[in-house]
Each structure stands twice: as C-alpha cells, then as structure tokens.
Design an enzyme around this catalytic site. Structure first.
Site, PDB file in Angstrom:
ATOM      1  N   GLU A 109      -7.136  18.744  10.254  1.00  0.00           N
ATOM      2  CA  GLU A 109      -8.459  18.406  10.779  1.00  0.00           C
ATOM      3  C   GLU A 109      -8.413  18.275  12.294  1.00  0.00           C
ATOM      4  OE1 GLU A 109     -10.387  15.193   8.785  1.00  0.00           O
ATOM      5  OE2 GLU A 109     -10.480  16.299   6.910  1.00  0.00           O
ATOM      6  N   ARG A 169      -5.490  11.585   1.345  1.00  0.00           N
ATOM      7  CA  ARG A 169      -5.038  12.330   2.508  1.00  0.00           C
ATOM      8  C   ARG A 169      -4.970  13.828   2.218  1.00  0.00           C
ATOM      9  NH1 ARG A 169      -6.227   8.873   6.448  1.00  0.00           N
ATOM     10  NH2 ARG A 169      -5.234   6.854   6.160  1.00  0.00           N
ATOM     11  N   HIS A 214     -16.029  37.030  -1.725  1.00  0.00           N
ATOM     12  CA  HIS A 214     -15.908  35.665  -2.210  1.00  0.00           C
ATOM     13  C   HIS A 214     -17.038  35.323  -3.168  1.00  0.00           C
ATOM     14  CE1 HIS A 214     -13.381  34.997   1.536  1.00  0.00           C
ATOM     15  NE2 HIS A 214     -12.594  34.709   0.529  1.00  0.00           N
TER      16      HIS A 214
END
Length: 207
Positions: free
Chosen positions: A177, A148, A196
C-alpha cells in the site's frame, strides 16, 4: 488508561467492516448499484450472482482475538454457524464461546461458506492464504480479510476467482500500500477489460 483505549480502538469498526463486505456479496448491493448505473431499464435481480442465504451458512474465523470474536458474534446474530481456527488460543476456549473449533486450517477452509481473516501477521501467517490453501477452500466460498495484507497471496486469490473456487473476495488491506498495478488482483479489478470480464463475470472482488 490511554493504553486500554488504544487496544480497544477499532475492534467494533473492523468487525463491522468484515460483516459489511459479507453482506455486500450476499445481498449484491455493490453490483446492483453498478448495473443500475449502466442501464436502469435493464436492471434485474439476476445480476446478483454471488447471492447466498446467510442463515444456516458457516462463518469461518481465522484468528479468534478481540476482532475475530466480535465478527463471529455478529455472524451468529445472522443465524450463521461459526467455526474458528486459532492455534494460539488456549484449549477449551471454544467452550466459553459456544463455537466450533477447527484443529487445522484446512479443516476450516473445507467447510466455511464465508472465511473471515483476523489473524496477526507473523512468520506463520505470512502468505498463509496461498495457492495450496486456496485449493482447499470449499467451492463457492467468500474470502474476506481485514487483517494485514501479506497474509493473502493476491495472485492465488485471483486464480481462485478464475477457477470458481472462490465466489467473492473482499480485502481491507493489500500486501503493498498504496495499491499498485503490479498486484495481479488490483490490476484485474481496475482493468475491467474484455478478458477479465469474461473470466470473472460471475465473481465479485472488493479491494
């Protein structure tokens, strides 16, 4: 009969997904594909910065239920040493598996080259993989979760990637989600910005 089928559904598929993510990092399939698409003439095996020989490496399982056990058996078939952490599993269960049992979570985190999470979500596992846990992970490890989403603090995982503590992260499920750009790991994965890229150029992450 229906209940038995429901409980067994997904065991092999989820275990396969965990191993698939591990192989993606170890053999570089995703990054090779991306680099080859960018410039076929410049392709080189050196792009696989997360390459690792799996035989002899340590596969750490958090949560030794049906899916955790299935993934551990697959890892052992690759010649990996398996260590697991599951405080809910009865004492002596490790003798039937033939795997090494870690008494504490930090004991597993400190030795595993690949960490595969298969624990249920409850009050003890919510944000179990947080900044403190990441700081105890063996440097250069892969972290894979098919459990999860809220079990992992994605901000802590991103910091682990930036600090080189984590070499690669693969998540099957996110804390929220559908995925949103407010999640720092999702934002970093999606942005592919100069910032990044420079920070994570030697790291991989799948979400």
């Amino acid at each position: 009969f229906r209940r038995v089928l429901f409980r067994s559904y997904g065991t092999t598929e989820v275990a396969d997904s965990a191993i698939a993510m591990m192989l993606t990092f170890a053999r570089g399939t995703a990054i090779y594909d991306a680099k080859l698409r960018e410039d076929p003439s410049a392709w080189t095996h050196l792009h696989n910065v997360t390459s690792r020989r799996l035989r002899g490496a340590t596969y750490g399982v958090i949560g030794m239920g049906r899916i955790g056990t299935a993934s551990a058996l697959r890892a052992r078939a690759f010649g990996m040493n398996v260590v697991f952490y599951d405080p809910n599993l009865s004492i002596g269960a490790e003798l039937s598996f033939g795997f090494t049992r870690a008494k504490r979570l930090e004991d597993l985190l400190s030795v595993a080259d690949v960490i595969s999470i298969h624990a249920p979500l409850n009050k003890d596992t919510d944000r179990m993989i947080n900044s403190d846990a990441v700081s105890k992970i063996k440097p250069g490890a892969y972290l894979i979760s098919t459990a999860r989403g809220p079990i992992c603090d994605t901000a802590a995982l991103l910091e682990g990637l930036k600090s080189n503590r984590l070499l690669a992260v693969g998540l099957d499920v996110l804390p929220t989600e559908p995925a949103t750009m407010t999640d720092p790991l999702v934002a970093a994965w999606r942005a592919r910005s100069e910032e990044h890229t420079s920070e994570l150029q030697s790291r991989q992450y799948l979400v």
